[in-house]
Design an enzyme around this catalytic site. Sequence first.
Site, PDB file in Angstrom:
ATOM      1  N   LYS A 160       7.722 108.529  38.483  1.00  0.00           N
ATOM      2  CA  LYS A 160       7.413 107.183  38.953  1.00  0.00           C
ATOM      3  C   LYS A 160       5.907 107.036  39.158  1.00  0.00           C
ATOM      4  O   LYS A 160       5.242 107.976  39.609  1.00  0.00           O
ATOM      5  CB  LYS A 160       8.161 106.956  40.276  1.00  0.00           C
ATOM      6  CG  LYS A 160       7.994 105.605  40.936  1.00  0.00           C
ATOM      7  CD  LYS A 160       8.827 105.583  42.223  1.00  0.00           C
ATOM      8  CE  LYS A 160       8.800 104.238  42.928  1.00  0.00           C
ATOM      9  NZ  LYS A 160       9.680 104.234  44.127  1.00  0.00           N
ATOM     10  N   SER A 220      12.682 100.596  44.073  1.00  0.00           N
ATOM     11  CA  SER A 220      11.489 100.439  43.256  1.00  0.00           C
ATOM     12  C   SER A 220      11.295 101.532  42.210  1.00  0.00           C
ATOM     13  O   SER A 220      10.340 101.489  41.429  1.00  0.00           O
ATOM     14  CB  SER A 220      10.248 100.417  44.163  1.00  0.00           C
ATOM     15  OG  SER A 220      10.115 101.646  44.880  1.00  0.00           O
ATOM     16  N   SER A 250      15.267 103.019  47.326  1.00  0.00           N
ATOM     17  CA  SER A 250      14.739 102.896  45.969  1.00  0.00           C
ATOM     18  C   SER A 250      15.094 104.028  45.020  1.00  0.00           C
ATOM     19  O   SER A 250      14.727 103.988  43.854  1.00  0.00           O
ATOM     20  CB  SER A 250      13.216 102.715  46.015  1.00  0.00           C
ATOM     21  OG  SER A 250      12.912 101.418  46.489  1.00  0.00           O
TER      22      SER A 250
END
Length: 392
Positions: free
Chosen positions: A32, A109, A133
């Site tokens: 990420k 996210s 997330s």
Amino acid sequence: MEFPAEAFLPGPRAEIDGAPGGPLAGLTFAAKDLFDVAGHVTGGGNPDWGATHPVPTAHAWAVQALLDGGATLVGKTITCEISLGILGYNPFNGTPPNPAAPGCLPGGSSSGSASAVAAGLCDTALGTDSGGSVRVPSSLCGLYGMRTTLGAVPLEGCCRQAPTFDTVGWFARDAATFARVTEVMLATTLPAPDRPRILIAEDAFSFADAEVATALRPVAARIGAALGGAETVSIAEPGELEVWASQRNILQRAESWQTFRGWIDAVNPRFGYSVARNLANASAITAEQVALAQVARRRAVERARVLLEGGALLCIPTTPFTAPPVGLSLSELDRYSARIGLLTSFAGLVSLPQINLPLATAGGKPCGLSLIGWRGADARLAAIARYLEETA
């Protein structure tokens, strides 16, 4: 609002070979875009974050751990802006696709990481989980994914959001791969699966859409039977889960404002509307509101201790619905986000590990079932997931 995007960031890929002969040799992973990769901008999902922060000269701890374990990095993935998002959309980089539910949001996210794993573009991927997330995209994309116990995995070299909520997590399509990654990330050997009491949280199931609850109840019953039995409980008194969700929101937003306020003041960065609005609201949270929210947190900790400290595992729907369609209005997105918090806030408030098991579908789309353990039960949860897969 939505426009096509891939899971990975545009431009040259961050690609690094893993150490030869490690326990993860042959596996690929993505990270990420909150995790530092030496020589590559950490963009944080916002056009002004990377432009106003130096290019890292060292890998984040989690990235280095996977490389040392033998896994090969194949790229960095799209994230919601500075991790402030739960459904996975990004107005700047685009919203990653949901391979398990085409035309739908992936959850966030850690949206790009989940998308990449679900699409088979890598074997595992790093994400972060503050308000859900990792858990949410795991459920919506049909993946194994875990929010770890707060502090179980170092966050060095990772953009922070809310210090008492931020955790590192990871994704995999199968429990065996998930277990291998877990052993490396936790520097442990998974224990033999035990036979815990499974507590099916009826109040949590009541928040789920009917089709989701209908799909998950028999799965929960099968897990209970496989592990030695299940009983029905309530996590909280009537109305308390709603209170905990609202107070978790206050605490997390107050912390996120403290994290980003200096950068916002100095840079005046661009934000999508919903992130700008939420940060503005966070800036107005008072010390008195935080103190009241801490009372709710202490009550949640007390209840979790009673339910779980003895070794039981709590079983809840990971998300109350399957993946929503792309292109929703802001008000519709807000309603979906608020409903998610009813189920994700408990583990976050109490700093508990929670694993998503991708064992059901509803309406042709994935819906996940979660097991929550007491603090430090991370390896145990991964071992149970592997056992359930092996004995299915």
